[in-house]
Write a protein that holds these residues in place. Structure first.
Motif, PDB file in Angstrom:
ATOM      1  N   UNK A 207       8.550  -8.146   0.865  1.00 46.29           N
ATOM      2  CA  UNK A 207       9.597  -7.171   0.572  1.00 46.29           C
ATOM      3  C   UNK A 207       9.021  -5.913  -0.051  1.00 46.29           C
ATOM      4  N   UNK A 208       8.094  -6.089  -0.984  1.00 47.25           N
ATOM      5  CA  UNK A 208       7.453  -4.925  -1.618  1.00 47.25           C
ATOM      6  C   UNK A 208       6.721  -4.096  -0.576  1.00 47.25           C
ATOM      7  N   UNK A 209       6.010  -4.776   0.312  1.00 45.57           N
ATOM      8  CA  UNK A 209       5.289  -4.061   1.368  1.00 45.57           C
ATOM      9  C   UNK A 209       6.262  -3.284   2.255  1.00 45.57           C
ATOM     10  N   UNK A 210       7.379  -3.894   2.579  1.00 45.29           N
ATOM     11  CA  UNK A 210       8.381  -3.236   3.419  1.00 45.29           C
ATOM     12  C   UNK A 210       8.948  -1.998   2.739  1.00 45.29           C
ATOM     13  N   UNK A 211       9.292  -2.114   1.467  1.00 48.72           N
ATOM     14  CA  UNK A 211       9.845  -0.978   0.725  1.00 48.72           C
ATOM     15  C   UNK A 211       8.854   0.174   0.642  1.00 48.72           C
ATOM     16  N   UNK A 212       7.569  -0.144   0.429  1.00 50.58           N
ATOM     17  CA  UNK A 212       6.553   0.912   0.350  1.00 50.58           C
ATOM     18  C   UNK A 212       6.355   1.568   1.713  1.00 50.58           C
ATOM     19  N   UNK A 213       6.291   0.741   2.749  1.00 54.14           N
ATOM     20  CA  UNK A 213       6.033   1.275   4.094  1.00 54.14           C
ATOM     21  C   UNK A 213       7.199   2.099   4.616  1.00 54.14           C
TER      22      UNK A 213
ATOM     23  N   UNK B  57      10.353   2.907   2.734  1.00 56.66           N
ATOM     24  CA  UNK B  57      10.935   3.823   1.763  1.00 56.66           C
ATOM     25  C   UNK B  57      10.029   4.981   1.402  1.00 56.66           C
ATOM     26  N   UNK B  58       8.757   4.699   1.156  1.00 51.12           N
ATOM     27  CA  UNK B  58       7.806   5.753   0.768  1.00 51.12           C
ATOM     28  C   UNK B  58       7.011   6.284   1.951  1.00 51.12           C
ATOM     29  N   UNK B  59       7.211   5.693   3.122  1.00 50.54           N
ATOM     30  CA  UNK B  59       6.537   6.109   4.354  1.00 50.54           C
ATOM     31  C   UNK B  59       5.017   6.083   4.197  1.00 50.54           C
ATOM     32  N   UNK B  60       4.515   4.944   3.696  1.00 53.46           N
ATOM     33  CA  UNK B  60       3.065   4.746   3.555  1.00 53.46           C
ATOM     34  C   UNK B  60       2.703   3.506   4.371  1.00 53.46           C
ATOM     35  N   UNK B  61       2.387   3.659   5.638  1.00 53.68           N
ATOM     36  CA  UNK B  61       2.101   2.491   6.482  1.00 53.68           C
ATOM     37  C   UNK B  61       0.784   1.802   6.117  1.00 53.68           C
ATOM     38  N   UNK B  62      -0.226   2.586   5.728  1.00 46.47           N
ATOM     39  CA  UNK B  62      -1.526   2.022   5.376  1.00 46.47           C
ATOM     40  C   UNK B  62      -1.677   2.041   3.859  1.00 46.47           C
ATOM     41  N   UNK B  63      -1.174   0.996   3.209  1.00 46.46           N
ATOM     42  CA  UNK B  63      -1.152   0.960   1.751  1.00 46.46           C
ATOM     43  C   UNK B  63      -2.560   0.930   1.178  1.00 46.46           C
ATOM     44  N   UNK B  64      -3.405   0.076   1.731  1.00 42.83           N
ATOM     45  CA  UNK B  64      -4.757  -0.069   1.193  1.00 42.83           C
ATOM     46  C   UNK B  64      -5.568   1.199   1.410  1.00 42.83           C
ATOM     47  N   UNK B  65      -5.436   1.804   2.589  1.00 39.45           N
ATOM     48  CA  UNK B  65      -6.154   3.049   2.856  1.00 39.45           C
ATOM     49  C   UNK B  65      -5.704   4.172   1.939  1.00 39.45           C
ATOM     50  N   UNK B  66      -4.399   4.265   1.706  1.00 37.66           N
ATOM     51  CA  UNK B  66      -3.865   5.307   0.823  1.00 37.66           C
ATOM     52  C   UNK B  66      -4.310   5.083  -0.621  1.00 37.66           C
ATOM     53  N   UNK B  67      -4.278   3.826  -1.055  1.00 41.00           N
ATOM     54  CA  UNK B  67      -4.712   3.506  -2.419  1.00 41.00           C
ATOM     55  C   UNK B  67      -6.188   3.825  -2.584  1.00 41.00           C
TER      56      UNK B  67
END
Length: 422
Positions: free
Chosen positions: A187-193, A195-205
Motif C-alpha cells: 500500500x505504501x508503495x502504491x501511494x508513493x508511486x 500519489x507522488x508520481x515516483x515510479x522508481x522509488x529506489x532510484x529516486x531515493x
C-alpha cells in the motif's frame, strides 16, 4: 575526566552499542561478509595491474574471455547485495526479539521487493545492487518490527494439530502476520508511486539522498570523525568498532562498487573513505593502530616488566589486527597516558592516507579483504598497487614515532612507582 566520562558517557555509549536495531544491521552485514570478500577477490583476479599477468591470461583463455569468471562472482555477490541485506537484517532483528527469524527474513526480503523497480526481464535499476542498501535497511527493519509485533498476537496465529510437522506449523503461524505486513508495504508503495508520481522509488531515493550522503562521507572531516569515535570509545572500555560498524558497512559497499566501476571504465575511483581504506591505513593492529604500540614497546619498554610481558603476548594477535589483549592488558582502557596516542595516531594516519590518495600518490581502495590480513600486505591488496604497501609502511613508522614518547613517559612512571614501593 575519566571518572566523569565513566559515570556519564559510558552508560549511554553502552546502551547505543547494545541497541537491538544497530546490532541487527551489524550482524546482517557480517552474515554476507564472505560474499563481499569473494566479490572483491574476483575483482582482484580480473584487474590485477600487472601487464605480464594480464597478457598471459589473455593468451591462454582469449582476450577478455577469462574475466567472465570474476564477473559471474561479482554478479552473485555485489550485484545482489541489497536483496541479501533485506533478508539478513530482518532475520537478525527477529532473532533478537526471539521470534521466527526465518519467516521474518523472508518477510523482509518480500517487503523490500514491493519497492523494487521491475522491467520486462524482471528486476531492474538499482534494486538488487548496492544502490538500494539504504532502502533495504529501512524496509527490512520496519518489516521485521511489524512482523514480530503481529506474531505476538495470539488472535493472528493459526494453530495446527499436534501431528503436523513443525515447519508446516511455523509457516501457518506466520501466515496472517505475513499477509498484513506485505499488504502494508504494498500500500505504501502504491501511494508513493501513484500519489507522488515516483515510479522508481529506489532510484529516486538514491539520487536524492544516498549518493549525496556518500559524497558527504567522502571528506577528510568525515574520515577524522570515523577515526576518532571508535578509538575514543575504546579508551572508555566500550567496543567502539562495533558501534560504528553499521555505519561503515552502509557506506562501504556502494563506495567499493563505484570505485570498481570507475576503474573498469578507465576513470579515477571516486570514493576514498571506505572500510578497506581504514583496515589498511588506519586500523593496523586494531583500533588505535596498536601494532605500532607493540613495536614501540619492543623498542623502548623492554625493561618495563608489565609492558614487555603484555607486548610479547599481544604481538601474535596484533599481527592479525586483534588487539583486545593489549587494550585490557596494559591497559589502554582508562589509561591517562596511552589514551592520547591511541586517539591521535589513527587521526594522523587517516589524514596522511586521505591526502595521499586525494593527490593520486596512492590508488583508492577497491577490494574488500579479510580484516585479519597483516599490515602492509593489506595495503597492497586493497589498492592493488605497490604504493599501497609503501603507504602502510610509512604510516606504521610514523605511528611508532607517535607512541614512543608516551611509552617513555610510562616507563618513567613505572620506575618511580618501583622506587616508591622500595
Amino acid at each position: 575526566m575519566f571518572k566523569f566520562l565513566e559515570e556519564k558517557f559510558v552508560p549511554v555509549a553502552a546502551r547505543i552499542g547494545n541497541q537491538r536495531h544497530l546490532i541487527a544491521i551489524r550482524d546482517g552485514f557480517i552474515a554476507i561478509m564472505p560474499l563481499t570478500i569473494a566479490g572483491s577477490l574476483a575483482v582482484l583476479v580480473n584487474s590485477l595491474p600487472i601487464d605480464f599477468y594480464q597478457n598471459t591470461m589473455n593468451a591462454i583463455f582469449g582476450e577478455g574471455n577469462w574475466k567472465q569468471w570474476g564477473g559471474n562472482i561479482w554478479n552473485a555477490t555485489f550485484a545482489v547485495l541489497s536483496i541479501l541485506l533485506a533478508f539478513t537484517i530482518a532475520y537478525n532483528l527477529a532473532k533478537g526479539y526471539g521470534k521466527d527469524a526465518l519467516s521474518a527474513g523472508v518477510m523482509g526480503l518480500a517487503a523490500y521487493m514491493t519497492f523494487g523497480t521491475f522491467g520486462d526481464g524482471g528486476l531492474s535499476g538499482l534494486t538488487t545492487g548496492t544502490g538500494g542498501i539504504f532502502i533495504a535497511i529501512i524496509v527490512s527493519l520496519l518489516a521485521s518490527e511489524i512482523f514480530c509485533r503481529l506474531s505476538g498476537n495470539s488472535k493472528l496465529i493459526i494453530k495446527m494439530p499436534d501431528g503436523v510437522p513443525p515447519a508446516v506449523s511455523k509457516s501457518f503461524a506466520a501466515l496472517f502476520p505475513v499477509i498484513i505486513t506485505i499488504s502494508i508495504f504494498a500500500l505504501v508503495r502504491t501511494l508513493i508511486s501513484v500519489g507522488l508520481e515516483i515510479p522508481d522509488i529506489i532510484g529516486s531515493f538514491y539520487s536524492t539522498v544516498q549518493e549525496p550522503f556518500m559524497g558527504l562521507t567522502n571528506t577528510w572531516t568525515a574520515g577524522l570523525i570515523i577515526a576518532f569515535i571508535p578509538a575514543f570509545l575504546w579508551t572508555l572500555g566500550v567496543h567502539g568498532a562495533n558501534i560504528i560498524e553499521p555505519f561503515m558497512q552502509t557506506i562501504n559497499a556502494d563506495a567499493i562498487a563505484k570505485n570498481v566501476a570507475a576503474l573498469q571504465a578507465g576513470e579515477t575511483a571516486p570514493y576514498i573513505i571506505n572500510k578497506p581504506f581504514f583496515d589498511a591505513f588506519v586500523n593496523m593492529g586494531g583500533s588505535g593502530t596498536t601494532i605500532a604500540l607493540i613495536i614501540a614497546i619492543f623498542i623502548f619498554a623492554r625493561k618495563n616488566k608489565q609492558y614487555s610481558t603484555v607486548g610479547k603476548l599481544s604481538a601474535g594477535p596484533g599481527l592479525f589486527n586483534i588487539n583486545e589483549p593489549l587494550l585490557f592488558g596494559l591497559p589502554i582502557v582508562l589509561n591517562p597516558i596511552l589514551f592520547i596516542p591511541f586517539i591521535l595516531t589513527p587521526m594522523v594516519n587517516v589524514s596522511i592516507a586521505y591526502f595521499a590518495t586525494k593527490l593520486g600518490l596512492v590508488p583508492a581502495a577497491i577490494a574488500v579483504i579479510p580484516w585479519t590480513i597483516p599490515p602492509v600486505i593489506n595495503g597492497f591488496l586493497v589498492t592493488q598497487h605497490w604504493s599501497g604497501a609503501v603507504l602502510s609502511l610509512v604510516l606504521l613508522v610514523i605511528s611508532v614515532l607517535i607512541y614512543l614518547p608516551f611509552i617513555a613517559m610510562a616507563n618513567r612512571m613505572a620506575k618511580n612507582n618501583e622506587q616508591n614501593v622500595n
